[in-house]
Design a protein around this motif. Structure first.
Motif, PDB file in Angstrom:
ATOM      1  N   ARG A   2       0.182   2.172  -0.064  1.00  0.00           N
ATOM      2  CA  ARG A   2      -0.850   1.493  -0.841  1.00  0.00           C
ATOM      3  C   ARG A   2      -0.921   0.036  -0.399  1.00  0.00           C
ATOM      4  O   ARG A   2       0.089  -0.580  -0.074  1.00  0.00           O
ATOM      5  N   ILE A   3      -2.128  -0.502  -0.410  1.00  0.00           N
ATOM      6  CA  ILE A   3      -2.345  -1.903  -0.067  1.00  0.00           C
ATOM      7  C   ILE A   3      -2.924  -2.585  -1.296  1.00  0.00           C
ATOM      8  O   ILE A   3      -3.966  -2.157  -1.818  1.00  0.00           O
ATOM      9  N   LEU A  13       1.885  -4.503   1.079  1.00  0.00           N
ATOM     10  CA  LEU A  13       1.944  -3.106   1.495  1.00  0.00           C
ATOM     11  C   LEU A  13       3.070  -2.432   0.723  1.00  0.00           C
ATOM     12  O   LEU A  13       4.237  -2.821   0.826  1.00  0.00           O
ATOM     13  N   ASP A  14       2.717  -1.445  -0.069  1.00  0.00           N
ATOM     14  CA  ASP A  14       3.699  -0.640  -0.793  1.00  0.00           C
ATOM     15  C   ASP A  14       4.023   0.559   0.083  1.00  0.00           C
ATOM     16  O   ASP A  14       3.213   1.481   0.207  1.00  0.00           O
ATOM     17  N   CYS A  15       5.180   0.545   0.707  1.00  0.00           N
ATOM     18  CA  CYS A  15       5.515   1.538   1.741  1.00  0.00           C
ATOM     19  C   CYS A  15       6.112   2.797   1.118  1.00  0.00           C
ATOM     20  O   CYS A  15       7.296   3.130   1.332  1.00  0.00           O
ATOM     21  N   THR A  16       5.314   3.488   0.333  1.00  0.00           N
ATOM     22  CA  THR A  16       5.734   4.779  -0.194  1.00  0.00           C
ATOM     23  C   THR A  16       5.764   5.770   0.956  1.00  0.00           C
ATOM     24  O   THR A  16       4.755   6.004   1.621  1.00  0.00           O
ATOM     25  N   ALA A  17       6.924   6.352   1.198  1.00  0.00           N
ATOM     26  CA  ALA A  17       7.121   7.166   2.391  1.00  0.00           C
ATOM     27  C   ALA A  17       7.077   8.653   2.064  1.00  0.00           C
ATOM     28  O   ALA A  17       7.413   9.070   0.952  1.00  0.00           O
ATOM     29  N   PRO A  18       6.673   9.475   3.041  1.00  0.00           N
ATOM     30  CA  PRO A  18       6.817  10.918   2.885  1.00  0.00           C
ATOM     31  C   PRO A  18       8.283  11.285   2.699  1.00  0.00           C
ATOM     32  O   PRO A  18       9.184  10.493   3.011  1.00  0.00           O
ATOM     33  N   VAL A  25      13.144   2.892   6.632  1.00  0.00           N
ATOM     34  CA  VAL A  25      12.678   3.143   7.991  1.00  0.00           C
ATOM     35  C   VAL A  25      11.189   2.841   8.102  1.00  0.00           C
ATOM     36  O   VAL A  25      10.727   2.247   9.088  1.00  0.00           O
ATOM     37  N   LEU A  26      10.420   3.218   7.086  1.00  0.00           N
ATOM     38  CA  LEU A  26       8.983   2.950   7.115  1.00  0.00           C
ATOM     39  C   LEU A  26       8.703   1.446   7.014  1.00  0.00           C
ATOM     40  O   LEU A  26       7.829   0.914   7.723  1.00  0.00           O
ATOM     41  N   ILE A  48       4.910 -12.769   7.414  1.00  0.00           N
ATOM     42  CA  ILE A  48       5.095 -11.329   7.250  1.00  0.00           C
ATOM     43  C   ILE A  48       6.496 -11.157   6.698  1.00  0.00           C
ATOM     44  O   ILE A  48       7.480 -11.411   7.386  1.00  0.00           O
ATOM     45  N   VAL A  49       6.599 -10.754   5.440  1.00  0.00           N
ATOM     46  CA  VAL A  49       7.886 -10.774   4.736  1.00  0.00           C
ATOM     47  C   VAL A  49       8.233  -9.368   4.243  1.00  0.00           C
ATOM     48  O   VAL A  49       7.666  -8.890   3.256  1.00  0.00           O
ATOM     49  N   PRO A  50       9.165  -8.678   4.905  1.00  0.00           N
ATOM     50  CA  PRO A  50       9.587  -7.367   4.420  1.00  0.00           C
ATOM     51  C   PRO A  50      10.529  -7.489   3.231  1.00  0.00           C
ATOM     52  O   PRO A  50      11.233  -8.494   3.071  1.00  0.00           O
ATOM     53  N   ALA A  51      10.545  -6.462   2.409  1.00  0.00           N
ATOM     54  CA  ALA A  51      11.498  -6.350   1.301  1.00  0.00           C
ATOM     55  C   ALA A  51      12.024  -4.918   1.300  1.00  0.00           C
ATOM     56  O   ALA A  51      11.969  -4.227   2.321  1.00  0.00           O
ATOM     57  N   ALA A  52      12.574  -4.462   0.185  1.00  0.00           N
ATOM     58  CA  ALA A  52      13.194  -3.139   0.157  1.00  0.00           C
ATOM     59  C   ALA A  52      12.170  -2.029   0.337  1.00  0.00           C
ATOM     60  O   ALA A  52      12.416  -1.059   1.055  1.00  0.00           O
ATOM     61  N   ARG A  53      11.010  -2.160  -0.300  1.00  0.00           N
ATOM     62  CA  ARG A  53      10.004  -1.102  -0.248  1.00  0.00           C
ATOM     63  C   ARG A  53       8.611  -1.627   0.067  1.00  0.00           C
ATOM     64  O   ARG A  53       7.641  -0.876   0.018  1.00  0.00           O
ATOM     65  N   THR A  54       8.503  -2.903   0.351  1.00  0.00           N
ATOM     66  CA  THR A  54       7.193  -3.514   0.558  1.00  0.00           C
ATOM     67  C   THR A  54       7.217  -4.455   1.752  1.00  0.00           C
ATOM     68  O   THR A  54       8.279  -4.859   2.227  1.00  0.00           O
TER      69      THR A  54
END
Length: 277
Positions: A2-3, A13-18, A25-26, A48-54
């Motif tokens: 989700r964006i 970016l909410d990196c909800t993964a399969p 990893v995503l 560009i700042v990554p976090a645990a799931r975003t």
């Protein structure tokens, strides 16, 4: 994925993964692709700042146009993450002798370092914005770049493994202390993101079934340089602070310098190995 808008010039970016792709990893696949796109001029973003799931993209001149690009890049990023997850599942990191498969069943989701605030080492993006640049170049005065410069460098962190919580970690993992040290020194870690304190790296690489709970009551003061474990992460305290992670050792390697470029020595995407001294 989700964006979501985050103010007038940012996207989250909410990196909800399969199910077959770990979220970490995503997130790393997106971080690497977004940095690559920015470097070659396909993406304009100040941070560009990554976090645990975003992943946060800030300083966007046109968030709507950037969102369109992200949707276009999604299939390739997801495929890259799936390939990496499959390779890890197939090859993995060989477990040192003495660590049985499936050890560490005493995991605690409450201590997994996710996006939920706990009052101590909460897994947000680096509040000091020191997490936007990988430190992969040759390091002197402590850390060593094991295989060259650039983002592909591996930083060797010298560690004195004398932490007071080593017996507790061994108990959780169902092994002895020497086996814990073999696991930690035999793991190739990756800085997933920085958070909690400026320059605090969240290191992934340990198997999920070795996740550890935090201490029931955080220590009022953890010394700078302390190497610690909590949830699925290893971490290193860049400065003295309260903390509830399990302490396994200490390093003299400076991790954060406000005048440095970048300020955080171990930024997202940096590969790390812990070397016993």
């Amino acid at each position: 994925m989700r964006i979501r808008p985050a103010g007038t010039h940012a996207l989250l970016l909410d990196c909800t993964a399969p199910a077959d792709i770990p979220e970490a990893v995503l997130v790393e696949a997106w971080r690497a692709e977004l940095w690559r796109r920015r470097e070659q001029g396909d993406l304009s973003a100040v941070e560009i700042v990554p976090a645990a799931r975003t992943v946060l993209l800030d300083g966007l001149p046109d968030p709507a146009a950037t969102a369109d690009l992200l949707f276009r890049w999604t299939p390739a990023v997801t495929a890259a993450a799936a390939a990496r997850a499959a390779a890890t599942a197939r090859d993995g990191t060989p477990a040192p002798d003495g660590i049985p498969a499936g050890a560490g069943g005493d995991t605690a989701r409450a201590g997994d370092g996710g996006d939920t605030a706990r009052g101590d080492e909460t897994a947000h993006g680096d509040t000091a914005r020191g997490g936007d640049t990988a430190r992969g170049d040759t390091i002197t005065g402590g850390g060593i770049a094991a295989d060259g410069g650039g983002h592909g460098g591996e930083i060797l962190v010298p560690v004195e493994f004398d932490g007071p919580d080593l017996p507790l970690v061994a108990e959780h993992w169902g092994v002895d202390v020497p086996a814990v040290l073999r696991r930690l020194t035999g793991t190739r870690f990756l800085v997933a993101f920085c958070g909690f304190a400026p320059g605090f790296p969240y290191l992934t690489g340990l198997p999920a079934d070795l996740a550890l709970p935090r201490l029931p009551t955080p220590r009022p003061r953890v010394p700078a340089g302390s190497v610690a474990l909590a949830g699925p992460y290893a971490g290193i305290y860049p400065s003295a602070s309260p903390g509830g992670w399990l302490l396994v050792g200490r390093t003299d390697l400076p991790l954060f310098d406000v005048d440095g470029d970048p300020p955080a020595r171990l930024g997202p995407g940096t590969r790390v190995r812990l070397v016993a001294t």
